[in-house]
Design a protein around this motif. Structure first.
Motif, mmCIF file in Angstrom:
data_model
loop_
_atom_site.group_PDB
_atom_site.id
_atom_site.type_symbol
_atom_site.label_atom_id
_atom_site.label_comp_id
_atom_site.label_asym_id
_atom_site.label_seq_id
_atom_site.Cartn_x
_atom_site.Cartn_y
_atom_site.Cartn_z
ATOM 1 N N LEU A 103 7.117 6.481 -4.097
ATOM 2 C CA LEU A 103 7.780 5.876 -2.998
ATOM 3 C C LEU A 103 7.855 4.176 -3.236
ATOM 4 N N LEU A 104 9.045 3.584 -2.981
ATOM 5 C CA LEU A 104 8.998 2.052 -2.680
ATOM 6 C C LEU A 104 9.728 1.856 -1.349
ATOM 7 N N SER A 105 8.856 1.061 -0.589
ATOM 8 C CA SER A 105 9.245 0.977 0.686
ATOM 9 C C SER A 105 8.482 -0.572 1.325
ATOM 10 N N ASP A 106 9.139 -1.037 2.126
ATOM 11 C CA ASP A 106 8.385 -1.926 2.967
ATOM 12 C C ASP A 106 7.058 -1.466 3.544
ATOM 13 N N TYR A 107 6.207 -2.192 4.217
ATOM 14 C CA TYR A 107 4.892 -1.746 4.462
ATOM 15 C C TYR A 107 4.572 -2.342 6.106
ATOM 16 N N SER A 108 3.949 -1.519 6.662
ATOM 17 C CA SER A 108 3.270 -2.030 8.027
ATOM 18 C C SER A 108 2.010 -1.465 8.243
ATOM 19 N N GLU A 109 1.266 -2.075 9.272
ATOM 20 C CA GLU A 109 -0.111 -1.205 9.581
ATOM 21 C C GLU A 109 -0.143 0.164 10.162
ATOM 22 N N GLU A 110 1.243 0.328 10.697
ATOM 23 C CA GLU A 110 1.280 1.747 11.045
ATOM 24 C C GLU A 110 1.362 2.821 9.713
ATOM 25 N N LEU A 111 2.231 2.220 8.724
ATOM 26 C CA LEU A 111 2.234 3.102 7.614
ATOM 27 C C LEU A 111 0.723 3.004 6.848
ATOM 28 N N GLY A 112 0.163 2.200 6.988
ATOM 29 C CA GLY A 112 -1.358 2.086 6.692
ATOM 30 C C GLY A 112 -2.165 3.124 7.276
ATOM 31 N N ALA A 113 -1.900 3.360 8.731
ATOM 32 C CA ALA A 113 -2.638 4.335 9.509
ATOM 33 C C ALA A 113 -2.229 5.482 9.024
ATOM 34 N N LEU A 114 -1.135 5.760 8.374
ATOM 35 C CA LEU A 114 -0.695 7.318 7.730
ATOM 36 C C LEU A 114 -1.377 7.581 6.544
ATOM 37 N N GLY A 115 -1.844 6.466 6.033
ATOM 38 C CA GLY A 115 -2.664 6.728 4.899
ATOM 39 C C GLY A 115 -1.965 5.983 3.572
ATOM 40 N N PHE A 116 -0.847 5.434 3.841
ATOM 41 C CA PHE A 116 -0.111 4.907 2.650
ATOM 42 C C PHE A 116 -0.752 3.559 2.473
ATOM 43 N N LEU B 8 16.460 -7.403 -4.876
ATOM 44 C CA LEU B 8 15.353 -6.200 -5.160
ATOM 45 C C LEU B 8 15.574 -5.958 -6.494
ATOM 46 N N LYS B 9 16.676 -6.307 -7.377
ATOM 47 C CA LYS B 9 17.061 -6.008 -8.880
ATOM 48 C C LYS B 9 15.688 -5.929 -9.730
ATOM 49 N N ALA B 10 15.157 -7.033 -9.529
ATOM 50 C CA ALA B 10 14.059 -7.342 -10.482
ATOM 51 C C ALA B 10 12.853 -6.501 -10.054
ATOM 52 N N LEU B 11 12.655 -6.282 -8.730
ATOM 53 C CA LEU B 11 11.340 -5.370 -8.429
ATOM 54 C C LEU B 11 11.845 -3.922 -8.723
ATOM 55 N N ILE B 12 12.961 -3.520 -8.749
ATOM 56 C CA ILE B 12 13.222 -2.132 -9.033
ATOM 57 C C ILE B 12 12.941 -1.948 -10.613
ATOM 58 N N GLU B 13 13.404 -2.669 -11.335
ATOM 59 C CA GLU B 13 13.553 -2.630 -12.550
ATOM 60 C C GLU B 13 12.287 -2.794 -13.233
ATOM 61 N N HIS B 14 11.316 -3.636 -12.603
ATOM 62 C CA HIS B 14 9.889 -3.754 -12.940
ATOM 63 C C HIS B 14 9.324 -2.388 -12.632
ATOM 64 N N THR B 15 9.328 -1.963 -11.443
ATOM 65 C CA THR B 15 8.576 -0.820 -11.047
ATOM 66 C C THR B 15 8.955 0.247 -11.844
ATOM 67 N N LEU B 16 10.069 0.713 -12.498
ATOM 68 C CA LEU B 16 10.407 1.700 -13.183
ATOM 69 C C LEU B 16 9.678 1.521 -14.304
ATOM 70 N N LYS B 17 9.324 0.440 -14.729
ATOM 71 C CA LYS B 17 8.474 0.349 -16.201
ATOM 72 C C LYS B 17 6.966 0.349 -16.073
ATOM 73 N N ARG B 18 6.459 0.695 -14.678
ATOM 74 C CA ARG B 18 5.178 0.493 -14.441
ATOM 75 C C ARG B 18 4.408 1.583 -15.229
ATOM 76 N N ASP B 19 3.367 1.319 -15.962
ATOM 77 C CA ASP B 19 2.611 2.454 -16.726
ATOM 78 C C ASP B 19 2.036 3.417 -15.696
ATOM 79 N N ASP B 20 1.809 3.013 -14.378
ATOM 80 C CA ASP B 20 1.000 3.910 -13.315
ATOM 81 C C ASP B 20 1.921 4.474 -12.182
ATOM 82 N N LEU B 21 3.111 4.648 -12.748
ATOM 83 C CA LEU B 21 4.284 5.108 -11.807
ATOM 84 C C LEU B 21 3.978 6.347 -11.483
ATOM 85 N N GLU B 22 3.572 7.149 -12.388
ATOM 86 C CA GLU B 22 3.284 8.612 -12.317
ATOM 87 C C GLU B 22 1.914 8.933 -11.480
#
Length: 330
Positions: free
Chosen positions: A247-260, A276-290
């Protein structure tokens, strides 16, 4: 516990949330349903009913209603003409979206005129913004959840691309940024499945639902979501990780309370970032994505399955009934 559940027919609804929640609750206690059939799309029907432009006949038999331990509704907007002053059991309702004059109108009626005592809300922080008066009675947070349909399909191969689904409009500014970014990327790195305009749902592959929708999420390595302009933890927040997709999303305290937790079970869109182009491209290459996807899957299936949420709802209702009885006894 005997509950009279007032709802509407949602058989034509795209997102499968309400019906699975009703079925899960009915496994935990005795539930009888009154289900109003709407002649038009729910949003239009509700607006006409609230503005008095539609004749809405009461359909709840008073004597019958008074045999129950609790009256509960997930569609109070469809029951504005009932003789509520004659219906005596404790009353509770569930609310998802909280913004707008329409919601303000029927929630105020439920509070001021119908004397509902317990308000269960899908979005915690929005309640204090849009309906702070509810805290004069009782408010409980019952976040959204996913039915078993949303699962990791181990036989579906994940592709190295990002998936964006849903409406792209001013309510979801980050979704608009996602769509812009994907439009600048190689076509094999991003897939957009926008929600079709009303009346266009029949177009093949325009809006996959049910098993087809779950399969589409499973095929992507990265699912793009956001909390909307109102910071709601919407269903996609749970649907994407439930399918074993990161999941790629913005974040909030409420999301944190849900365990994210960013970089553990989700990836955060930094506040204010709209390119967000660079962020998406970088995220897709992350070794820890799985690994992030697996942690998100674990979170949703341990804390946010419909069976878990129905038990939480059941427990809130039991407490409310007992507290009401204590007050009456005193």
């Amino acid at each position: 516990m005997k509950i009279l559940f007032l709802t509407v027919d949602r058989s034509d609804r795209i997102a499968p949330y309400y019906d699975p929640m009703q079925a899960a609750l009915a496994k935990l206690c005795e539930v009888s349903f009154i289900r109003r059939k709407l002649e038009r799309k729910a949003g239009i029907w509700t607006k006409e009913a609230v503005k008095g432009e539609r004749t809405v006949e009461p359909i709840v038999p008073v004597a019958y209603a008074n045999t129950f331990d609790l009256i509960y509704s997930d569609a109070i907007w469809a029951y504005l003409t009932e003789p509520w002053e004659q219906i005596h059991p404790p009353k509770a309702l569930f609310m998802v979206d909280q913004h707008g004059w329409l919601v303000e109108d029927y929630m105020r009626r439920a509070f001021d005129e119908f004397n509902f005592e317990l308000f269960l809300v899908a979005y915690r922080d929005a309640t204090a913004v849009f309906h702070p008066y509810l805290y004069d009675r009782a408010v409980q947070w019952v976040p959204l959840c996913v039915p078993p349909l949303y699962r990791w399909m181990e036989d579906v191969e994940k592709g190295p691309y990002a998936l964006l689904t849903g409406s792209v409009n001013h309510y979801y500014p980050i979704r608009k940024a996602y769509a812009t970014a994907l439009g600048k990327m190689d076509s094999d790195k991003g897939l957009i499945l926008p929600r079709p305009a009303d009346g266009k749902e029949h177009i093949a592959n325009a809006w996959p639902i049910g098993e087809d929708y779950v399969t589409q999420i499973n095929r992507a390595s990265l699912g793009l979501s956001c909390l909307s302009k109102f910071k709601y933890p919407i269903l996609k927040t749970f649907e994407i990780p439930a399918c074993g997709t990161a999941l790629l999303s913005d974040y909030s305290e409420e999301l944190g309370a849900l365990g994210f937790d960013p970089d553990k079970n989700m990836i955060e869109v930094p506040e204010g970032m709209l390119d967000l182009k660079a962020l998406i491209e970088h995220t897709l290459k992350r070794d820890d994505l799985e690994d992030i996807a697996a942690e998100g899957h674990y979170l949703v299936h341990t804390r946010h399955r419909v069976e878990v949420r129905a038990q939480e709802l059941h427990d809130h209702l039991v407490v409310h009934i007992n507290q009401t009885e204590d007050v009456c006894a005193s």
